[in-house]
Design an enzyme around this catalytic site. Structure first.
Site, PDB file in Angstrom:
ATOM      1  CB  CYS A 153     -14.330   1.578  -0.431  1.00 29.13           C
ATOM      2  SG  CYS A 153     -13.985   3.296  -0.512  1.00 29.13           S
ATOM      3  CG  HIS A 211      -8.246   0.138  -3.206  1.00 25.68           C
ATOM      4  ND1 HIS A 211      -7.385  -0.719  -2.765  1.00 25.68           N
ATOM      5  CD2 HIS A 211      -8.977   0.640  -2.255  1.00 25.68           C
ATOM      6  CE1 HIS A 211      -8.071  -1.045  -1.385  1.00 25.68           C
ATOM      7  NE2 HIS A 211      -8.776  -0.284  -1.510  1.00 25.68           N
ATOM      8  CG  ASP A 264     -13.103   6.833  -1.869  1.00 28.66           C
ATOM      9  OD1 ASP A 264     -14.070   6.749  -0.345  1.00 28.66           O
ATOM     10  OD2 ASP A 264     -12.746   6.441  -1.814  1.00 28.66           O
ATOM     11  NE  ARG A 299      -3.719   0.295   1.536  1.00 26.43           N
ATOM     12  CZ  ARG A 299      -5.098   0.692   2.147  1.00 26.43           C
ATOM     13  NH1 ARG A 299      -5.523   1.345   3.577  1.00 26.43           N
ATOM     14  NH2 ARG A 299      -6.355  -0.427   1.547  1.00 26.43           N
ATOM     15  CD  GLN A 301     -13.236  -1.238  -1.643  1.00 19.93           C
ATOM     16  OE1 GLN A 301     -11.953  -0.900  -0.739  1.00 19.93           O
ATOM     17  NE2 GLN A 301     -14.185  -1.870  -0.721  1.00 19.93           N
ATOM     18  NE  ARG A 330     -10.229  -4.627  -1.037  1.00 17.64           N
ATOM     19  CZ  ARG A 330      -9.790  -4.247   0.216  1.00 17.64           C
ATOM     20  NH1 ARG A 330     -10.543  -2.863   0.480  1.00 17.64           N
ATOM     21  NH2 ARG A 330      -8.385  -4.052   0.133  1.00 17.64           N
TER      22      ARG A 330
END
Ligand code: CP
Length: 336
Positions: free
Chosen positions: A283, A148, A243, A121, A151, A311
């Site tokens: 998310c 991402h 988001d 990440r 996700q 996830r």
């Protein structure tokens, strides 16, 4: 880890028709339509029959380096690897960038001697690209400023659970044209689904990602629309997604964005323009009262915790695919 393997295999999908393998997951683009289908299919198997896979990655080791905070991604990768019989290690890289102490190539050549897969990440997509170039073991993007992918795969898996046929639904993403929006665009494009992305002027998704998604959509029949008007984006859709207005690393822009983004807040009034059955997606983490109101977050149509659960299943599928266990794809009619 495989000490014999100095370079990653090429696109093995073409070598073994009917089987899917992928060397890295740096971008959703690495998967292609068959890879996205393979991840969703395998995630479904792993969710419904977890015991079948409980030794699937026995003896395999995963290391996670995170330059940004995480709740969901860290824990779902850790729980996922453990539930497949493997081991997970976490390195908190939030205090100093990954390559602050030594070069990325030196780190990569150490890691490939110890572990089977590297999960990153980071801020810069280039860090993940560089690690994948140097390391002979698979590298997974667990979020960068650009994408991402894990996700968005979990999000489309969640939509498939709810609506079955992704070609027949439309998702509206409302807010910042950020990494999540980018991965949703690419995943939607590969799946031949429909998406509308509504952002304020100046906050549209990355032009190259949009161009790539539009190019992919010519092959898959996906419908992609970019708008600035949130009500037009949401009209009649099956799912509404938002988001944070300021992503991790953009905290200093928070006040400025708080002036610009309020028309894009997902509240009861906005979501009333969607289909009555429309689900709400986020998310997480969410900023309640900013990009979304409590009543939408906590409504019966909110699937935010399904997304979070998925996830786990989707990342287990990704780990299994990348660690060399070829998966036979379901046979589908080309017209299905
Ligand atoms: N959605 C997501 O990536 O959550 P975390 O930042 O908690 O990992």
């Amino acid at each position: 880890m495989n000490h014999q393997l100095q370079t990653k295999p090429p696109e093995a999908t073409e070598t073994f028709p009917g089987l899917f393998r992928c060397p890295d997951l740096i971008s959703t683009r690495d998967l292609g339509p068959r890879g996205v289908e393979a991840v969703l299919h395998l995630a479904g198997l792993m969710k419904s029959r977890p015991s079948v896979f409980q030794r699937a990655l026995a003896g395999r080791q995963m290391v996670m380096f995170f330059e940004k905070p995480s709740l969901r991604t860290r824990l779902t990768f850790e729980a996922g690897m453990t539930s497949l019989g493997g081991a997970a290690m976490f390195v908190d890289q939030t205090k100093a960038r990954l390559d602050a102490r030594e070069t990325l190539s030196d780190i990569a050549h150490n890691l490939e001697r110890w572990v089977d897969v590297i999960v990153l990440r980071t801020f810069a997509q280039e860090t993940i690209v560089g690690m994948a170039q140097y390391a002979s073991v698979p590298v997974i993007n667990a979020l960068s400023d650009l994408e991402h992918p894990c996700q968005a795969l979990a999000d489309y898996f969640t939509l498939q659970e709810r609506f079955c046929d992704l070609k027949k639904i439309c998702l509206a993403y409302v807010g910042d044209g950020n990494n999540v929006a980018h991965s949703l665009l690419l995943t939607c494009a590969f799946l031949g689904s429909s998406i509308r992305v509504a952002t304020p002027a100046g906050y549209a998704p990355n032009a190259q990602i949009v161009a790539d998604a539009l190019e992919i959509s010519k092959l898959t029949g996906a419908h992609i629309e970019l708008l600035t008007e949130p009500h037009a984006a949401v009209a009649g859709v099956d799912a509404v997604y938002t988001d944070a207005w300021a992503s991790m690393g953009q905290e200093e822009e928070g006040e400025k964005r708080a002036q610009i983004f309020p028309p894009y807040q997902v509240n009861r009034k906005l979501i009333a323009h969607a289909a009555p059955h429309a689900v709400f997606m986020h998310c997480l983490p969410a900023h309640r009262g900013q990009e979304v109101t409590d009543e939408v977050m906590d409504s019966d149509n909110s699937v935010i915790f399904d997304q979070a659960e998925n996830r786990l299943h989707v990342q287990k599928a990704i780990l299994y695919l990348l660690l060399g266990s070829s998966v036979r794809l379901p046979v589908r009619s080309p017209h299905a």
